[in-house]
Design a protein around this motif. Structure first.
Motif, PDB file in Angstrom:
ATOM      1  N   TYR A  67      35.486  48.318  37.623  1.00 11.06           N
ATOM      2  CA  TYR A  67      34.793  47.384  36.773  1.00 11.06           C
ATOM      3  C   TYR A  67      35.406  46.657  35.857  1.00 11.06           C
ATOM      4  O   TYR A  67      35.256  45.385  35.654  1.00 11.06           O
ATOM      5  CB  TYR A  67      33.430  48.065  36.354  1.00 11.06           C
ATOM      6  N   HIS A  68      36.146  47.323  34.845  1.00 15.91           N
ATOM      7  CA  HIS A  68      36.801  46.607  33.856  1.00 15.91           C
ATOM      8  C   HIS A  68      37.836  45.514  34.195  1.00 15.91           C
ATOM      9  O   HIS A  68      38.111  44.390  33.758  1.00 15.91           O
ATOM     10  CB  HIS A  68      37.354  47.462  32.711  1.00 15.91           C
ATOM     11  N   VAL A  69      38.607  45.893  35.290  1.00 16.39           N
ATOM     12  CA  VAL A  69      39.653  45.071  35.845  1.00 16.39           C
ATOM     13  C   VAL A  69      38.885  43.840  36.410  1.00 16.39           C
ATOM     14  O   VAL A  69      39.422  42.638  36.109  1.00 16.39           O
ATOM     15  CB  VAL A  69      40.316  45.543  37.020  1.00 16.39           C
ATOM     16  N   MET A  70      37.710  43.933  36.982  1.00 17.11           N
ATOM     17  CA  MET A  70      36.912  42.731  37.354  1.00 17.11           C
ATOM     18  C   MET A  70      36.325  41.738  36.242  1.00 17.11           C
ATOM     19  O   MET A  70      36.446  40.810  36.512  1.00 17.11           O
ATOM     20  CB  MET A  70      35.959  43.321  38.559  1.00 17.11           C
ATOM     21  N   VAL A  71      36.052  42.553  35.163  1.00 16.85           N
ATOM     22  CA  VAL A  71      35.637  41.692  34.159  1.00 16.85           C
ATOM     23  C   VAL A  71      36.858  40.984  33.494  1.00 16.85           C
ATOM     24  O   VAL A  71      36.787  39.791  33.131  1.00 16.85           O
ATOM     25  CB  VAL A  71      35.030  42.499  32.969  1.00 16.85           C
ATOM     26  N   LEU A  72      37.948  41.744  33.570  1.00 21.72           N
ATOM     27  CA  LEU A  72      39.311  40.989  33.026  1.00 21.72           C
ATOM     28  C   LEU A  72      39.635  39.615  33.957  1.00 21.72           C
ATOM     29  O   LEU A  72      39.923  38.509  33.534  1.00 21.72           O
ATOM     30  CB  LEU A  72      40.326  41.810  32.950  1.00 21.72           C
ATOM     31  N   TRP A  73      39.446  39.877  35.252  1.00 20.12           N
ATOM     32  CA  TRP A  73      39.810  38.792  36.429  1.00 20.12           C
ATOM     33  C   TRP A  73      38.652  37.776  35.953  1.00 20.12           C
ATOM     34  O   TRP A  73      39.151  36.616  35.965  1.00 20.12           O
ATOM     35  CB  TRP A  73      39.342  39.365  37.710  1.00 20.12           C
ATOM     36  N   ALA A  74      37.544  38.171  35.717  1.00 19.64           N
ATOM     37  CA  ALA A  74      36.580  36.792  35.628  1.00 19.64           C
ATOM     38  C   ALA A  74      36.648  36.128  34.304  1.00 19.64           C
ATOM     39  O   ALA A  74      36.624  35.135  34.187  1.00 19.64           O
ATOM     40  CB  ALA A  74      35.180  37.387  35.755  1.00 19.64           C
ATOM     41  N   ASN A  75      37.132  36.943  33.359  1.00 18.59           N
ATOM     42  CA  ASN A  75      37.309  36.256  32.072  1.00 18.59           C
ATOM     43  C   ASN A  75      38.665  35.598  32.243  1.00 18.59           C
ATOM     44  O   ASN A  75      38.514  34.350  31.518  1.00 18.59           O
ATOM     45  CB  ASN A  75      37.568  37.400  31.253  1.00 18.59           C
ATOM     46  N   ALA A  76      39.619  35.723  33.037  1.00 21.59           N
ATOM     47  CA  ALA A  76      40.814  34.901  32.936  1.00 21.59           C
ATOM     48  C   ALA A  76      40.492  33.852  34.370  1.00 21.59           C
ATOM     49  O   ALA A  76      41.540  33.256  34.515  1.00 21.59           O
ATOM     50  CB  ALA A  76      41.915  35.856  33.491  1.00 21.59           C
ATOM     51  N   GLY A  77      39.587  33.750  34.871  1.00 24.46           N
ATOM     52  CA  GLY A  77      39.366  32.762  35.875  1.00 24.46           C
ATOM     53  C   GLY A  77      40.008  33.002  37.287  1.00 24.46           C
ATOM     54  O   GLY A  77      40.279  32.198  38.001  1.00 24.46           O
ATOM     55  N   ILE A  78      40.145  34.264  37.282  1.00 29.04           N
ATOM     56  CA  ILE A  78      40.764  34.901  38.702  1.00 29.04           C
ATOM     57  C   ILE A  78      39.787  35.175  39.510  1.00 29.04           C
ATOM     58  O   ILE A  78      38.972  36.206  39.278  1.00 29.04           O
ATOM     59  CB  ILE A  78      41.776  36.055  38.362  1.00 29.04           C
ATOM     60  N   ASP A  79      39.785  34.740  40.994  1.00 28.12           N
ATOM     61  CA  ASP A  79      38.926  35.143  41.756  1.00 28.12           C
ATOM     62  C   ASP A  79      39.653  36.186  42.576  1.00 28.12           C
ATOM     63  O   ASP A  79      40.718  36.421  42.940  1.00 28.12           O
ATOM     64  CB  ASP A  79      38.724  34.001  42.875  1.00 28.12           C
ATOM     65  N   PRO A  80      38.504  37.449  42.980  1.00 34.61           N
ATOM     66  CA  PRO A  80      39.370  38.373  43.825  1.00 34.61           C
ATOM     67  C   PRO A  80      39.951  38.056  44.967  1.00 34.61           C
ATOM     68  O   PRO A  80      41.023  38.898  45.437  1.00 34.61           O
ATOM     69  CB  PRO A  80      38.136  39.291  44.126  1.00 34.61           C
ATOM     70  N   THR A  81      39.755  36.718  45.528  1.00 26.57           N
ATOM     71  CA  THR A  81      40.547  36.724  47.051  1.00 26.57           C
ATOM     72  C   THR A  81      42.041  36.338  46.526  1.00 26.57           C
ATOM     73  O   THR A  81      42.763  36.418  47.456  1.00 26.57           O
ATOM     74  CB  THR A  81      39.653  35.354  47.485  1.00 26.57           C
ATOM     75  N   GLU A  82      42.377  35.989  45.202  1.00 27.88           N
ATOM     76  CA  GLU A  82      43.644  35.767  44.849  1.00 27.88           C
ATOM     77  C   GLU A  82      44.420  37.201  44.893  1.00 27.88           C
ATOM     78  O   GLU A  82      45.486  37.210  45.161  1.00 27.88           O
ATOM     79  CB  GLU A  82      43.890  35.077  43.449  1.00 27.88           C
ATOM     80  N   ILE A  83      43.755  38.172  44.359  1.00 28.50           N
ATOM     81  CA  ILE A  83      44.455  39.633  44.406  1.00 28.50           C
ATOM     82  C   ILE A  83      44.465  39.960  46.104  1.00 28.50           C
ATOM     83  O   ILE A  83      45.457  40.513  46.374  1.00 28.50           O
ATOM     84  CB  ILE A  83      43.613  40.676  43.926  1.00 28.50           C
ATOM     85  N   TYR A  84      43.238  39.773  46.670  1.00 27.26           N
ATOM     86  CA  TYR A  84      43.322  40.314  48.271  1.00 27.26           C
ATOM     87  C   TYR A  84      44.475  39.522  48.818  1.00 27.26           C
ATOM     88  O   TYR A  84      45.303  39.903  49.637  1.00 27.26           O
ATOM     89  CB  TYR A  84      42.081  39.975  49.015  1.00 27.26           C
ATOM     90  N   ASP A  85      44.687  38.291  48.627  1.00 27.36           N
ATOM     91  CA  ASP A  85      45.990  37.277  49.110  1.00 27.36           C
ATOM     92  C   ASP A  85      47.117  38.019  48.822  1.00 27.36           C
ATOM     93  O   ASP A  85      47.820  37.978  49.611  1.00 27.36           O
ATOM     94  CB  ASP A  85      45.775  35.996  48.943  1.00 27.36           C
ATOM     95  N   THR A  86      47.427  38.288  47.686  1.00 29.78           N
ATOM     96  CA  THR A  86      48.642  38.838  47.128  1.00 29.78           C
ATOM     97  C   THR A  86      48.690  40.270  47.995  1.00 29.78           C
ATOM     98  O   THR A  86      49.871  40.578  48.268  1.00 29.78           O
ATOM     99  CB  THR A  86      48.501  39.043  45.606  1.00 29.78           C
TER     100      THR A  86
END
Length: 111
Positions: A73-92
């Motif tokens: 949950y907290h990692v996802m809050v960080l992603w959203a705050n940084a403008g990172i979509d989870p698909t970027e993580i999934y692609d990596t």
């Protein structure tokens, strides 16, 4: 886990987290984190990671599950705050598929 709508549980969670960006910090923990800034969000990620590590050392399965959920949950809050979509993580992660973890780490050090 995929829900009845076909959307993955983690994708639904991220959508909820992203939607809380403009919410009132008094009515939403997620909005409160956003209003506290990225440093506070990063601090929470660190705290949750340490709590997960402690649960692992103590071999407390239930706490490992609970703390893993908190960390995600907290990692996802960080992603959203940084403008990172989870698909970027999934692609990596997908790009690393089939590659030795040791080889992947060596390649990152050369970048």
């Amino acid at each position: 886990m995929t829900t009845k709508s076909g959307k993955h549980t983690l994708d639904k969670l991220f959508a909820t987290i992203a939607a809380r960006k403009g919410a009132d910090p008094k009515s939403s923990y997620t909005a409160k984190l956003y209003s506290s800034g990225r440093t506070k969000i990063a601090q929470k990620v660190g705290e949750e990671a340490v709590e997960l590590a402690i649960a692992a050392v103590l071999e407390d399965r239930d706490e490992i599950v609970a703390e893993s959920a908190d960390l995600i949950y907290h990692v996802m809050v960080l992603w959203a705050n940084a403008g990172i979509d989870p698909t970027e993580i999934y692609d990596t992660l997908a790009a690393r598929e089939g590659q030795s973890g040791l080889d992947e780490k060596k390649a990152r050090k050369n970048i």
